[in-house]
Design a protein around this motif. Structure first.
Motif, PDB file in Angstrom:
ATOM      1  N   UNK A 195      31.305  56.910   3.078  1.00 51.58           N
ATOM      2  CA  UNK A 195      31.912  56.345   4.290  1.00 51.58           C
ATOM      3  C   UNK A 195      31.546  54.859   4.423  1.00 51.58           C
ATOM      4  N   UNK A 196      30.255  54.552   4.227  1.00 54.01           N
ATOM      5  CA  UNK A 196      29.816  53.153   4.361  1.00 54.01           C
ATOM      6  C   UNK A 196      30.487  52.288   3.285  1.00 54.01           C
ATOM      7  N   UNK A 197      30.544  52.818   2.064  1.00 55.18           N
ATOM      8  CA  UNK A 197      31.211  52.055   0.992  1.00 55.18           C
ATOM      9  C   UNK A 197      32.691  51.853   1.290  1.00 55.18           C
ATOM     10  N   UNK A 198      33.261  52.827   2.001  1.00 51.04           N
ATOM     11  CA  UNK A 198      34.684  52.727   2.343  1.00 51.04           C
ATOM     12  C   UNK A 198      34.970  51.498   3.213  1.00 51.04           C
ATOM     13  N   UNK A 199      33.981  51.079   3.998  1.00 49.30           N
ATOM     14  CA  UNK A 199      34.163  49.887   4.833  1.00 49.30           C
ATOM     15  C   UNK A 199      34.311  48.631   3.963  1.00 49.30           C
ATOM     16  N   UNK A 200      33.871  48.749   2.695  1.00 47.58           N
ATOM     17  CA  UNK A 200      33.969  47.609   1.776  1.00 47.58           C
ATOM     18  C   UNK A 200      34.934  47.910   0.638  1.00 47.58           C
ATOM     19  N   UNK A 201      35.867  48.812   0.879  1.00 52.76           N
ATOM     20  CA  UNK A 201      36.746  49.265  -0.214  1.00 52.76           C
ATOM     21  C   UNK A 201      37.572  48.117  -0.818  1.00 52.76           C
ATOM     22  N   UNK A 202      37.791  47.046  -0.024  1.00 53.24           N
ATOM     23  CA  UNK A 202      38.617  45.943  -0.538  1.00 53.24           C
ATOM     24  C   UNK A 202      37.774  44.804  -1.107  1.00 53.24           C
ATOM     25  N   UNK A 203      36.492  45.078  -1.364  1.00 48.68           N
ATOM     26  CA  UNK A 203      35.577  44.031  -1.845  1.00 48.68           C
ATOM     27  C   UNK A 203      36.009  43.378  -3.141  1.00 48.68           C
ATOM     28  N   UNK A 204      36.694  44.122  -4.003  1.00 51.30           N
ATOM     29  CA  UNK A 204      37.146  43.511  -5.264  1.00 51.30           C
ATOM     30  C   UNK A 204      38.680  43.546  -5.355  1.00 51.30           C
ATOM     31  N   UNK A 205      39.334  43.467  -4.194  1.00 50.74           N
ATOM     32  CA  UNK A 205      40.804  43.483  -4.154  1.00 50.74           C
ATOM     33  C   UNK A 205      41.324  42.332  -5.018  1.00 50.74           C
ATOM     34  N   UNK A 206      42.267  42.636  -5.880  1.00 50.98           N
ATOM     35  CA  UNK A 206      42.835  41.582  -6.739  1.00 50.98           C
ATOM     36  C   UNK A 206      44.291  41.931  -7.045  1.00 50.98           C
ATOM     37  N   UNK A 207      45.021  40.941  -7.606  1.00 53.70           N
ATOM     38  CA  UNK A 207      46.454  41.131  -7.819  1.00 53.70           C
ATOM     39  C   UNK A 207      46.787  42.040  -9.002  1.00 53.70           C
ATOM     40  N   UNK A 252      40.535  34.906  -8.849  1.00 48.90           N
ATOM     41  CA  UNK A 252      39.201  34.806  -9.463  1.00 48.90           C
ATOM     42  C   UNK A 252      38.669  36.201  -9.795  1.00 48.90           C
ATOM     43  N   UNK A 253      38.833  37.126  -8.859  1.00 48.62           N
ATOM     44  CA  UNK A 253      38.364  38.500  -9.091  1.00 48.62           C
ATOM     45  C   UNK A 253      39.162  39.136 -10.230  1.00 48.62           C
ATOM     46  N   UNK A 254      40.476  38.866 -10.246  1.00 49.13           N
ATOM     47  CA  UNK A 254      41.304  39.406 -11.334  1.00 49.13           C
ATOM     48  C   UNK A 254      40.833  38.866 -12.680  1.00 49.13           C
TER      49      UNK A 254
END
Lengths: 256, 227
Positions: free
Chosen positions: A20-32, B119-121
């Motif tokens: 649950x706590x990690x879910x709050x940071x689920x977009x931490x490595x969001x990339x295209x 950058x992350x990509x």
């Protein structure tokens, strides 16, 4: 939120809490490239440690790699995906079936969440906070109202998603038919319009302050601008128009 | 404003900028919160709140849908709130100038998010083989570095904006030629039309929405009549 009967699933509470706590940071490595994919792997990781062999086992590594691939969803509803995929991995479901399920789940979780949260709950909480401001509320009252109201919905949605995902595994599709997810935007939209009818005039009245003599002119100008923007819809970005108008006004005011 | 004076504001901008997408998305980044907090840092939370309300009305227009590009309101709200709260009370140009600075910051900060995602990509590309092998370390490293970069991004944007806009807003306020009431009125008109247009854009498909809105206006008029 209720629905189809659920099966209890035996992950320790501390593991669910970690997820649950990690879910709050689920977009931490969001990339295209993978969008939320690596975030999903990051959130599921504590649960995957229960695969045979633990973090050194081949099953753990295969599952972590699989779950870190491309995925997209609304961040608040990722709990549904995380819960159901974790259960599927721990129950040893065929990887090909997991991949198909992952692909099928992404779009609905994105569109349902966007409609319910970004296009309904967030504007509703904003106009309620504006209403508190217009009614003369202090900074603490305005900010407190907004944060408490918004996060009650936010955290509940995340917790429900994880619970329902873990409880139903790959049979989670029916959860997306939950009345709150299906009809919520309609009801919240109506409530937002009602509150906005009160909030906008009283909030703007408080912002105007000493210029109350100009109220008539302000209303007419705002209505004209509003009609133009409403007609343009997606073709115009209001904040860019605001930026342009203010830039011209500031320039005029320092040159005059 | 010196570097050291701007540092606490930049740290606040970093934390609130992180909230926009990365962690915890509790909407402490919304301008109504971020501007108020920045105003409180300066010692004038009510001034921060005023800027926050105007920016919140404008921010209603931008919904953070997935991969779409949108302005970043966390750092922008901090900049707007801090700039306005730093001006002497009653200065007519302070509100429009601070809002303009906040909107420019939101635009620049939104672009910085695009750079961060690229950058992350790039980092993902370099560690793809390890992640495809199921390396926990590679995944955690990618994820935590992404969060750290986002924190740094917010700090850098806020610091740069404060150092650039602080003297600029002071200069604008000092040479302001428009009357106080007109200055406020222009800001209110802009905020009202953007907020109204945004709500219409989002909710026009809701059944009977116009009647609900008019019902709200009726309640407002009724309350005014009895007040």
């Amino acid at each position: 939120m209720s629905g189809t009967p659920t099966q209890p699933f035996g992950l320790p509470f501390r593991v669910k809490l970690a997820m649950f706590v990690r879910m709050l940071a689920v977009q931490g490595s969001w990339n295209y490239e993978t969008l939320l994919g690596t975030g999903i792997g990051f959130v599921m990781e504590p649960g995957l440690r229960f695969l045979p062999g633990g973090i050194d086992g081949p099953q753990y590594r295969a599952a972590l790699a699989r779950e870190s691939r491309y995925f997209n969803a609304h961040p608040y509803l990722t709990g549904i995906a995380v819960g159901s995929l974790t259960r599927a991995e721990l129950e040893g479901v065929d990887p090909a079936r997991i991949e198909r399920f992952r692909s099928a789940l992404a779009s609905p979780l994105g569109s349902v969440g966007d409609r319910l949260v970004w296009a309904s709950w967030l504007p509703f909480c904003s106009v309620v906070a504006l209403c508190v401001f217009g009614a003369g509320g202090s900074a603490l009252a305005v900010v407190g109202t907004f944060l408490l109201l918004y996060n009650a919905g936010h955290l509940l949605l995340r917790a429900w998603g994880l619970h329902v995902g873990l409880a139903r595994g790959l049979n989670v599709a029916s959860a997306l038919g939950n009345p709150v997810l299906r009809q919520g935007p309609q009801y919240i939209g109506s409530a937002t319009a009602l509150v906005a009818g009160v909030a906008l005039p009283i909030a703007l009245q408080r912002v105007v302050g000493p210029g109350r003599a100009l109220v008539g002119g302000i209303i007419v100008a705002a209505l004209i601008g509003l009609l133009i923007l409403a007609r343009l819809r997606e073709r115009a970005e209001g904040w860019r128009i605001a930026l342009g108008v203010l830039a011209v006004f500031v320039l005029y005011s320092i040159l005059s | 404003m010196s570097f050291m004076e701007a540092l606490p504001i930049a740290l606040l901008g970093a934390v609130l900028g992180l909230d926009v997408v990365t962690f915890p998305q509790a909407m402490i980044a919304r301008p109504i919160v971020s501007s108020t907090l920045a105003g409180a840092f300066i010692g004038h939370s009510e001034s921060g709140l005023l800027v926050g309300v105007v920016l919140e009305l404008i921010a209603l227009d931008t919904l953070p849908f997935g991969a779409s590009r949108y302005p970043e309101w966390g750092s922008a709200g901090v900049v707007g709130g801090a700039l306005f709260a730093s001006q002497a009370k009653g200065m007519p140009g302070a509100l429009p100038a601070s809002i303009l600075a906040a909107l420019l910051t939101a635009m620049i900060s939104g672009s910085s998010m695009v750079i961060l995602r690229r950058l992350i990509a790039g980092r993902l590309e370099r560690s793809r083989a390890l992640i495809e092998e199921g390396s926990r370390d590679a995944l955690l490293s990618l994820h935590l570095s992404g969060m750290t970069f986002d924190l740094l991004r917010g700090a850098i944007v806020t610091m740069a904006a404060m150092l650039i806009f602080s003297p600029l807003v002071r200069a604008i306020v000092a040479t302001w030629g428009s009357e106080s009431e007109y200055s406020r009125a222009v800001v209110v008109v802009v905020a009202a039309m953007v907020a109204g247009g945004a709500l219409w854009k989002v909710f026009h498909s809701v059944r009977h929405v116009i009647w609900f809105f008019l019902g709200g206006v009726g309640i407002y008029l009724g309350l005014r009549a009895f007040a």
